[in-house]
Design a protein around this motif. Structure first.
Motif, PDB file in Angstrom:
ATOM      1  N   ASN A 192       0.667  -1.476  -0.247  1.00  0.00           N
ATOM      2  CA  ASN A 192       0.165  -0.074   0.494  1.00  0.00           C
ATOM      3  C   ASN A 192       1.042   0.840   0.036  1.00  0.00           C
ATOM      4  O   ASN A 192       1.825   1.174   0.734  1.00  0.00           O
ATOM      5  N   SER A 193       0.519   1.889  -0.857  1.00  0.00           N
ATOM      6  CA  SER A 193       1.623   3.472  -0.706  1.00  0.00           C
ATOM      7  C   SER A 193       0.564   4.230  -1.224  1.00  0.00           C
ATOM      8  O   SER A 193      -0.907   4.255  -1.925  1.00  0.00           O
ATOM      9  N   GLU A 194       0.374   5.952  -0.548  1.00  0.00           N
ATOM     10  CA  GLU A 194      -0.339   6.985  -0.626  1.00  0.00           C
ATOM     11  C   GLU A 194       0.372   7.603  -1.757  1.00  0.00           C
ATOM     12  O   GLU A 194       2.169   8.604  -1.523  1.00  0.00           O
ATOM     13  N   ALA A 195       0.092   7.788  -3.201  1.00  0.00           N
ATOM     14  CA  ALA A 195       1.043   8.533  -3.926  1.00  0.00           C
ATOM     15  C   ALA A 195       0.631   9.995  -4.216  1.00  0.00           C
ATOM     16  O   ALA A 195      -0.697  10.020  -4.516  1.00  0.00           O
ATOM     17  N   PRO A 196       1.837  11.455  -3.853  1.00  0.00           N
ATOM     18  CA  PRO A 196       0.568  12.374  -3.191  1.00  0.00           C
ATOM     19  C   PRO A 196       0.702  12.890  -5.127  1.00  0.00           C
ATOM     20  O   PRO A 196      -0.397  13.956  -4.844  1.00  0.00           O
ATOM     21  N   ALA A 197       1.549  12.751  -6.036  1.00  0.00           N
ATOM     22  CA  ALA A 197       1.479  13.105  -7.378  1.00  0.00           C
ATOM     23  C   ALA A 197       1.654  12.050  -8.110  1.00  0.00           C
ATOM     24  O   ALA A 197       2.947  11.818  -8.899  1.00  0.00           O
TER      25      ALA A 197
END
Length: 177
Positions: A82-87
């Motif tokens: 899981n990852s949160e990519a800001p852009a």
């Protein structure tokens, strides 16, 4: 002769096969005795919201099936990333942070925190190299390198309409000594 997909599969296979030759197969060792643990596998990833041409924040989730080897034997494993990519967009993904939980069939577990990534696209082939560290479980404290290779499953024109929903990739993971 092979087409783009054949070239990508061949490239990924050569990378995975070649690197797996240096790994010893998995056993029960203490953290001090552990050497390199190598895993090869396949991932199915999803982007929420889907990737479009304009960059925006996106949650990336991938389910991975691995075969891992070290210390004289191999063992199946599963991973959840899981990852949160800001852009993130169809063209590029910023950042490289994320976490992966690996569950080995012998009952072991590794929690990995990734803190950097390099993303390359060469003639349609996606290559992502992530680096991090095992923060809990088998291999705790050891550095990790994860390489993802593959082709997009959807047409590039999807970037203009509904967006890219996800991908299917080959994955190589190494918990380094």
């Amino acid at each position: 002769m092979f087409g783009r997909r054949g070239v990508a599969v061949a490239l990924g296979s050569v990378m995975l096969a070649g690197s797996s030759l240096v790994w010893a197969p998995i056993g029960r060792a203490t953290a001090d005795e552990e050497g390199s643990v190598g895993c090869v596998g396949h991932s199915e990833s999803r982007y929420d919201p889907p990737l479009k041409l304009l960059a925006g924040p996106t949650h990336v989730h991938a389910d991975i099936t691995y075969t891992c080897g070290a210390h004289g034997r191999t063992v199946p494993a599963t991973g959840s990333f899981n990852s949160e990519a800001p852009a993130a967009s169809c063209v590029a993904v910023s950042g490289g942070s994320g976490t992966e939980t690996i569950r080995y069939a012998d009952g072991g577990r590794s929690l990995i925190a990734y803190d950097s990534a390099t993303t390359l696209r060469v003639t349609g082939v996606l290559v992502v190299i992530q680096r991090g560290r095992v923060v809990e479980g088998r291999g705790q404290g050891h550095p990790v390198r994860r390489t993802i290779t593959g082709l997009p499953q959807e047409l590039p024109t999807e970037c203009l309409t509904s967006g890219l929903q996800g991908g299917s990739n080959e994955v190589q993971l190494e918990i380094e000594p």
